[in-house]
Design an enzyme around this catalytic site. Sequence first.
Site, PDB file in Angstrom:
ATOM      1  N   GLY A  13      37.357  66.796  22.346  1.00  0.00           N
ATOM      2  CA  GLY A  13      37.622  67.512  20.852  1.00  0.00           C
ATOM      3  C   GLY A  13      38.805  66.690  20.165  1.00  0.00           C
ATOM      4  O   GLY A  13      39.415  66.243  20.696  1.00  0.00           O
ATOM      5  N   ARG A  75      31.911  63.812  23.141  1.00  0.00           N
ATOM      6  CA  ARG A  75      32.147  64.128  24.379  1.00  0.00           C
ATOM      7  C   ARG A  75      31.131  63.233  25.452  1.00  0.00           C
ATOM      8  O   ARG A  75      30.763  63.824  26.667  1.00  0.00           O
ATOM      9  CB  ARG A  75      31.790  65.701  24.781  1.00  0.00           C
ATOM     10  CG  ARG A  75      32.808  66.526  23.770  1.00  0.00           C
ATOM     11  CD  ARG A  75      32.791  68.016  24.536  1.00  0.00           C
ATOM     12  NE  ARG A  75      33.538  68.693  23.510  1.00  0.00           N
ATOM     13  CZ  ARG A  75      35.001  68.875  23.899  1.00  0.00           C
ATOM     14  NH1 ARG A  75      35.513  68.437  24.690  1.00  0.00           N
ATOM     15  NH2 ARG A  75      35.725  69.719  23.108  1.00  0.00           N
ATOM     16  N   ASP A 107      41.663  66.108  29.309  1.00  0.00           N
ATOM     17  CA  ASP A 107      41.424  65.831  30.885  1.00  0.00           C
ATOM     18  C   ASP A 107      40.077  65.112  31.032  1.00  0.00           C
ATOM     19  O   ASP A 107      39.998  64.218  31.996  1.00  0.00           O
ATOM     20  CB  ASP A 107      41.516  67.143  31.742  1.00  0.00           C
ATOM     21  CG  ASP A 107      40.494  68.158  31.032  1.00  0.00           C
ATOM     22  OD1 ASP A 107      40.305  68.122  29.780  1.00  0.00           O
ATOM     23  OD2 ASP A 107      40.211  69.176  31.804  1.00  0.00           O
ATOM     24  N   THR A 129      45.258  66.995  23.248  1.00  0.00           N
ATOM     25  CA  THR A 129      44.583  68.382  23.356  1.00  0.00           C
ATOM     26  C   THR A 129      45.429  69.398  22.700  1.00  0.00           C
ATOM     27  O   THR A 129      46.457  69.695  22.857  1.00  0.00           O
ATOM     28  CB  THR A 129      44.071  69.062  24.555  1.00  0.00           C
ATOM     29  OG1 THR A 129      43.395  70.263  24.549  1.00  0.00           O
ATOM     30  CG2 THR A 129      44.977  68.877  25.805  1.00  0.00           C
ATOM     31  N   ILE A 130      44.499  70.296  21.793  1.00  0.00           N
ATOM     32  CA  ILE A 130      45.394  71.377  21.288  1.00  0.00           C
ATOM     33  C   ILE A 130      45.610  72.669  22.375  1.00  0.00           C
ATOM     34  O   ILE A 130      46.555  73.410  22.256  1.00  0.00           O
ATOM     35  CB  ILE A 130      44.603  72.157  20.235  1.00  0.00           C
ATOM     36  CG1 ILE A 130      43.228  72.761  20.477  1.00  0.00           C
ATOM     37  CG2 ILE A 130      44.381  71.371  18.884  1.00  0.00           C
ATOM     38  CD1 ILE A 130      42.558  73.852  19.661  1.00  0.00           C
ATOM     39  N   ASP A 131      44.824  72.322  23.609  1.00  0.00           N
ATOM     40  CA  ASP A 131      44.933  73.288  24.618  1.00  0.00           C
ATOM     41  C   ASP A 131      46.410  73.215  25.482  1.00  0.00           C
ATOM     42  O   ASP A 131      46.716  74.320  26.067  1.00  0.00           O
ATOM     43  CB  ASP A 131      43.689  73.310  25.685  1.00  0.00           C
ATOM     44  CG  ASP A 131      42.529  73.665  24.622  1.00  0.00           C
ATOM     45  OD1 ASP A 131      42.556  73.963  23.663  1.00  0.00           O
ATOM     46  OD2 ASP A 131      41.470  73.411  25.559  1.00  0.00           O
ATOM     47  N   ASP A 133      46.803  71.541  27.980  1.00  0.00           N
ATOM     48  CA  ASP A 133      46.754  71.964  29.365  1.00  0.00           C
ATOM     49  C   ASP A 133      46.517  70.691  30.522  1.00  0.00           C
ATOM     50  O   ASP A 133      46.127  70.689  31.516  1.00  0.00           O
ATOM     51  CB  ASP A 133      45.353  72.773  29.502  1.00  0.00           C
ATOM     52  CG  ASP A 133      44.045  71.950  29.112  1.00  0.00           C
ATOM     53  OD1 ASP A 133      44.365  71.059  28.655  1.00  0.00           O
ATOM     54  OD2 ASP A 133      43.027  72.355  29.014  1.00  0.00           O
ATOM     55  N   MET A 173      41.361  79.313  20.920  1.00  0.00           N
ATOM     56  CA  MET A 173      40.966  78.609  21.915  1.00  0.00           C
ATOM     57  C   MET A 173      41.780  78.421  23.281  1.00  0.00           C
ATOM     58  O   MET A 173      42.792  78.956  23.130  1.00  0.00           O
ATOM     59  CB  MET A 173      40.758  77.213  21.484  1.00  0.00           C
ATOM     60  CG  MET A 173      39.541  76.908  20.537  1.00  0.00           C
ATOM     61  SD  MET A 173      39.297  75.208  19.866  1.00  0.00           S
ATOM     62  CE  MET A 173      37.833  75.253  18.998  1.00  0.00           C
ATOM     63  N   ARG A 175      40.239  77.054  27.284  1.00  0.00           N
ATOM     64  CA  ARG A 175      39.114  77.287  28.282  1.00  0.00           C
ATOM     65  C   ARG A 175      39.716  77.823  29.475  1.00  0.00           C
ATOM     66  O   ARG A 175      39.345  78.838  29.815  1.00  0.00           O
ATOM     67  CB  ARG A 175      38.625  76.120  28.346  1.00  0.00           C
ATOM     68  CG  ARG A 175      37.518  75.738  27.625  1.00  0.00           C
ATOM     69  CD  ARG A 175      36.774  74.437  28.055  1.00  0.00           C
ATOM     70  NE  ARG A 175      35.812  74.157  27.344  1.00  0.00           N
ATOM     71  CZ  ARG A 175      35.496  72.642  26.808  1.00  0.00           C
ATOM     72  NH1 ARG A 175      36.561  71.695  27.242  1.00  0.00           N
ATOM     73  NH2 ARG A 175      34.633  72.272  25.967  1.00  0.00           N
ATOM     74  N   GLU A 226      39.477  82.325  24.464  1.00  0.00           N
ATOM     75  CA  GLU A 226      38.408  82.216  24.543  1.00  0.00           C
ATOM     76  C   GLU A 226      38.214  82.423  26.174  1.00  0.00           C
ATOM     77  O   GLU A 226      37.148  82.974  26.547  1.00  0.00           O
ATOM     78  CB  GLU A 226      37.881  81.179  24.124  1.00  0.00           C
ATOM     79  CG  GLU A 226      38.058  79.973  24.621  1.00  0.00           C
ATOM     80  CD  GLU A 226      37.630  78.514  23.871  1.00  0.00           C
ATOM     81  OE1 GLU A 226      36.704  78.627  23.094  1.00  0.00           O
ATOM     82  OE2 GLU A 226      38.244  77.735  24.243  1.00  0.00           O
ATOM     83  N   ARG A 270      38.455  95.683  14.857  1.00  0.00           N
ATOM     84  CA  ARG A 270      37.733  94.134  14.043  1.00  0.00           C
ATOM     85  C   ARG A 270      38.396  93.153  14.924  1.00  0.00           C
ATOM     86  O   ARG A 270      39.376  92.821  15.399  1.00  0.00           O
ATOM     87  CB  ARG A 270      38.251  94.211  12.934  1.00  0.00           C
ATOM     88  CG  ARG A 270      37.852  95.192  11.647  1.00  0.00           C
ATOM     89  CD  ARG A 270      36.426  94.911  11.450  1.00  0.00           C
ATOM     90  NE  ARG A 270      36.001  95.935  10.502  1.00  0.00           N
ATOM     91  CZ  ARG A 270      35.545  97.145  10.496  1.00  0.00           C
ATOM     92  NH1 ARG A 270      35.722  97.658  11.767  1.00  0.00           N
ATOM     93  NH2 ARG A 270      35.388  98.027   9.439  1.00  0.00           N
ATOM     94  N   GLN A 278      41.629  75.885  14.417  1.00  0.00           N
ATOM     95  CA  GLN A 278      42.653  75.592  15.116  1.00  0.00           C
ATOM     96  C   GLN A 278      42.580  74.315  15.203  1.00  0.00           C
ATOM     97  O   GLN A 278      44.061  73.635  15.408  1.00  0.00           O
ATOM     98  CB  GLN A 278      42.483  76.192  16.312  1.00  0.00           C
ATOM     99  CG  GLN A 278      42.531  77.817  16.235  1.00  0.00           C
ATOM    100  CD  GLN A 278      42.312  78.537  17.645  1.00  0.00           C
ATOM    101  OE1 GLN A 278      42.902  78.808  18.390  1.00  0.00           O
ATOM    102  NE2 GLN A 278      40.694  78.677  17.912  1.00  0.00           N
ATOM    103  N   ARG A 279      41.825  73.472  15.022  1.00  0.00           N
ATOM    104  CA  ARG A 279      41.823  72.085  15.378  1.00  0.00           C
ATOM    105  C   ARG A 279      41.833  70.993  14.364  1.00  0.00           C
ATOM    106  O   ARG A 279      41.919  69.830  14.237  1.00  0.00           O
ATOM    107  CB  ARG A 279      40.588  71.667  16.217  1.00  0.00           C
ATOM    108  CG  ARG A 279      40.644  71.744  17.744  1.00  0.00           C
ATOM    109  CD  ARG A 279      39.818  71.342  18.738  1.00  0.00           C
ATOM    110  NE  ARG A 279      38.491  70.445  18.116  1.00  0.00           N
ATOM    111  CZ  ARG A 279      37.292  70.475  18.649  1.00  0.00           C
ATOM    112  NH1 ARG A 279      37.134  71.214  19.867  1.00  0.00           N
ATOM    113  NH2 ARG A 279      36.362  69.873  18.322  1.00  0.00           N
TER     114      ARG A 279
HETATM  115  O1  F6P Z   1      38.964  70.955  24.437  1.00  0.00           O
HETATM  116  C1  F6P Z   1      39.689  71.340  23.358  1.00  0.00           C
HETATM  117  C2  F6P Z   1      38.766  72.737  22.894  1.00  0.00           C
HETATM  118  O2  F6P Z   1      39.290  72.806  21.592  1.00  0.00           O
HETATM  119  C3  F6P Z   1      38.774  73.897  23.808  1.00  0.00           C
HETATM  120  O3  F6P Z   1      39.569  74.872  23.410  1.00  0.00           O
HETATM  121  C4  F6P Z   1      37.523  74.441  23.366  1.00  0.00           C
HETATM  122  O4  F6P Z   1      36.801  75.194  24.281  1.00  0.00           O
HETATM  123  C5  F6P Z   1      36.636  73.300  23.089  1.00  0.00           C
HETATM  124  O5  F6P Z   1      37.350  72.335  22.648  1.00  0.00           O
HETATM  125  C6  F6P Z   1      35.362  73.422  22.017  1.00  0.00           C
HETATM  126  O6  F6P Z   1      34.510  72.376  21.949  1.00  0.00           O
HETATM  127  P1  F6P Z   1      33.646  71.711  20.834  1.00  0.00           P
HETATM  128  O7  F6P Z   1      34.294  71.275  19.689  1.00  0.00           O
HETATM  129  O8  F6P Z   1      32.883  70.793  21.648  1.00  0.00           O
HETATM  130  O9  F6P Z   1      32.561  73.069  20.793  1.00  0.00           O
END
Ligand code: F6P
Length: 346
Positions: A13, A75, A107, A129-131, A133, A173, A175, A226, A270, A278-279
């Site tokens: 991503g 990916r 990762d 990664t924005i995550d 992790d 986001m 995972r 998420e 809601r 976010q990305r």
């Molecule tokens: O790997 C980063 C991430 O932004 C995750 O937080 C999210 O679940 C995933 O990518 C979304 O991936 P895609 O853009 O392939 O839908």
Amino acid sequence: MSVKRVGILTGGGDCPGLNAVIRAIVRKGIMVYNCDMTGVQEGWRGMLEGLSVPLDLNAVSGILPRGGTILGSSRTNPYQDGADGGALVRSGMEKMGLDALIAIGGDDTLGVAHRLTDQGIKIVGVPKTIDNDLDGTDQTFGFDTAINIVMEAIDRLHTTAESHNRVMVVEVMGRHAGWIAVEAGIAGGADVILIPEVPFDLDDVCNTIRKRHARGKTFSIVVAAEGAKLDDDSMVLQSQEKDAFGHVRLGGIGNLLSDEIERRTGYESRATVLGHIQRGGSPSAYDRVLGTRFGIAAIDLVHEGNFGKMVALRGQNIIAIDLKEAVSKLRTVDMRLYDIAKVFFG
Ligand code: F6P
């Protein structure tokens, strides 16, 4: 043999700050180390399909504030279905005339880089990664921009929540790690934060909101990663379909929470799913600087012939760690930080 021809690849991503890394690598690679720089397009897919572009100083001029990656991403997994990823990548690098590769990714991308290192390919990794992790680094670039976007969204949701006496659920986001939820939730003043590391009970969430409303508050903000898990350890999936690295697509926890909170408490609710907002977009100053520092450190490692490493932030310093260390486990939320967030629940 000294390394002169260096490839750069961005995988997985995308995230804000990728172009800052590419710019720094190319700039120092050309101006200081006199290297020839090549961009491998579309992540590992470009390596397998021979998609590349020469990178000179002009190619990276003006890209610092731009979101995404000028190289494109995918990916694709060179080891998918038992393929000999090492042989495929070695042949791709030969065709592109590359001595070494800098792989910028999370990762999955760096997991591939680690396997390629074991097969003798000269690689340096940069953590993205924005995550946030990835283990071995205190922070990945992209994360700071993402939490600022989420914080601003929470601020905006606060005002409309207050006007309408509603519970607003924000799905963000993350995972397997809830860094975005926790840090943006603390910054935005969330009343409940749900993360993958700590399975939650829906009744507990509703009781927390009820108590808050009992002391006079008429609205609440719930932030959910998420990948937040219900107390039977299940996650809400958008689809069962898996990508090349075996990940299912998550999503839907926000709507589920909003529906259940309204049904169980009677408070109007809601959901807002922030998703890829976010990305996207321009990186924060912090991510531009961190990305630049990572890029410079990566090309330095290539110049030194120090392969199989990932650049990492430790305290104030950029260091090199073994790729193996970076990909061996996920970096999950520090529970001391989550305990701080919990003080503000309810
Ligand atoms: O790997 C980063 C991430 O932004 C995750 O937080 C999210 O679940 C995933 O990518 C979304 O991936 P895609 O853009 O392939 O839908």
